[in-house]
Motif scaffolding. Structure first.
Motif, short mmCIF file in Angstrom:
data_model
loop_
_atom_site.label_atom_id
_atom_site.label_comp_id
_atom_site.label_asym_id
_atom_site.label_seq_id
_atom_site.Cartn_x
_atom_site.Cartn_y
_atom_site.Cartn_z
N ASP A 90 0.23 25.03 5.19
CA ASP A 90 1.46 24.89 4.43
C ASP A 90 1.90 23.43 4.33
N THR A 91 1.23 22.55 5.05
CA THR A 91 1.56 21.13 5.02
C THR A 91 1.39 20.58 3.61
N ALA A 92 2.47 19.98 3.09
CA ALA A 92 2.46 19.48 1.73
C ALA A 92 3.80 18.81 1.44
N VAL A 93 3.85 18.13 0.30
CA VAL A 93 5.14 17.70 -0.25
C VAL A 93 5.64 18.84 -1.13
N TYR A 94 6.84 19.29 -0.88
CA TYR A 94 7.42 20.39 -1.63
C TYR A 94 8.41 19.83 -2.66
N TYR A 95 8.24 20.29 -3.90
CA TYR A 95 9.05 19.81 -5.01
C TYR A 95 9.87 20.96 -5.59
N CYS A 96 11.12 20.68 -5.84
CA CYS A 96 11.96 21.61 -6.57
C CYS A 96 11.72 21.42 -8.07
N ASN A 97 11.64 22.53 -8.79
CA ASN A 97 11.36 22.48 -10.23
C ASN A 97 12.34 23.35 -10.99
N ALA A 98 12.83 22.84 -12.12
CA ALA A 98 13.62 23.64 -13.04
C ALA A 98 12.89 23.67 -14.38
N HIS A 99 12.62 24.87 -14.88
CA HIS A 99 11.86 25.05 -16.11
C HIS A 99 12.75 25.71 -17.15
N PHE A 100 12.93 25.01 -18.28
CA PHE A 100 13.72 25.54 -19.39
C PHE A 100 12.77 25.88 -20.54
N PRO A 101 12.78 27.14 -21.00
CA PRO A 101 11.84 27.54 -22.04
C PRO A 101 12.19 27.06 -23.44
N TRP A 102 13.51 26.79 -23.70
CA TRP A 102 13.92 26.36 -25.03
C TRP A 102 15.13 25.44 -24.96
N PRO A 103 14.98 24.19 -25.37
CA PRO A 103 13.69 23.57 -25.65
C PRO A 103 12.87 23.43 -24.38
N LEU A 104 11.54 23.42 -24.54
CA LEU A 104 10.66 23.40 -23.38
C LEU A 104 10.81 22.09 -22.61
N GLN A 105 11.28 22.21 -21.37
CA GLN A 105 11.44 21.03 -20.53
C GLN A 105 11.28 21.41 -19.07
N ASP A 106 10.71 20.51 -18.33
CA ASP A 106 10.57 20.67 -16.88
C ASP A 106 11.22 19.47 -16.19
N TYR A 107 11.92 19.77 -15.11
CA TYR A 107 12.54 18.73 -14.30
C TYR A 107 12.08 18.90 -12.85
N TRP A 108 11.95 17.75 -12.18
CA TRP A 108 11.41 17.75 -10.81
C TRP A 108 12.33 16.99 -9.87
N GLY A 109 12.41 17.44 -8.65
CA GLY A 109 13.05 16.68 -7.60
C GLY A 109 12.11 15.62 -7.07
N GLN A 110 12.58 14.87 -6.11
CA GLN A 110 11.79 13.75 -5.58
C GLN A 110 10.76 14.21 -4.55
N GLY A 111 10.91 15.43 -4.06
CA GLY A 111 9.96 15.96 -3.08
C GLY A 111 10.43 15.78 -1.65
N THR A 112 10.04 16.71 -0.81
CA THR A 112 10.34 16.63 0.62
C THR A 112 9.09 17.03 1.40
N GLN A 113 8.77 16.25 2.42
CA GLN A 113 7.54 16.47 3.18
C GLN A 113 7.73 17.57 4.21
#
Length: 118
Positions: A90-113
């Motif tokens: 499970d070791t990894a950088v974990y990123y929060c993601n928000a996905h909007f289908p219309w208009p299609l857009q993805d947003y990302w957090g900075q990540g946490t180890q």
């Protein structure tokens, strides 16, 4: 302006637990999916878990089913990932993601180890 801010990562021994938090803001639509991806060294980013607001469905990767639980506090605009029985893989950088289908857009957090090691 969409913002995602993760917290809660760290070092934990195998079998231990962590809870990740993602505080989000600036959403202009009520229909989206929000959740977590992770990326281990030398590997591609993979989906871990997400919640869809359109139908309330929840997704878990097979590798985390039964160990991880995603939840959302609407009043606090925060999504959580409770991770139990953590394994070294499970070791990894974990990123929060928000996905909007219309208009299609993805947003990302900075990540946490997250590091699982004895």
């Amino acid at each position: 302006q969409v913002q995602l801010l993760e917290s809660g990562g760290g070092l934990v021994q195998p079998g231990g637990s962590l809870r990740l938090s993602c505080a989000y803001s600036g959403f202009t639509s009520d229909y989206y999916a929000i959740g977590w991806f992770r990326q281990a060294p030398g590997k591609e980013r993979e989906g871990v878990s997400c919640i869809s607001t359109s139908d309330g469905s929840i997704y878990y990767a097979d590798s985390v089913k039964g160990r991880f639980t995603i939840s959302r506090d609407i009043a606090k605009n925060t999504v959580y990932l409770q991770m139990n029985n953590l394994k070294p893989e499970d070791t990894a950088v974990y990123y929060c993601n928000a996905h909007f289908p219309w208009p299609l857009q993805d947003y990302w957090g900075q990540g946490t180890q997250v590091t699982v090691s004895s």
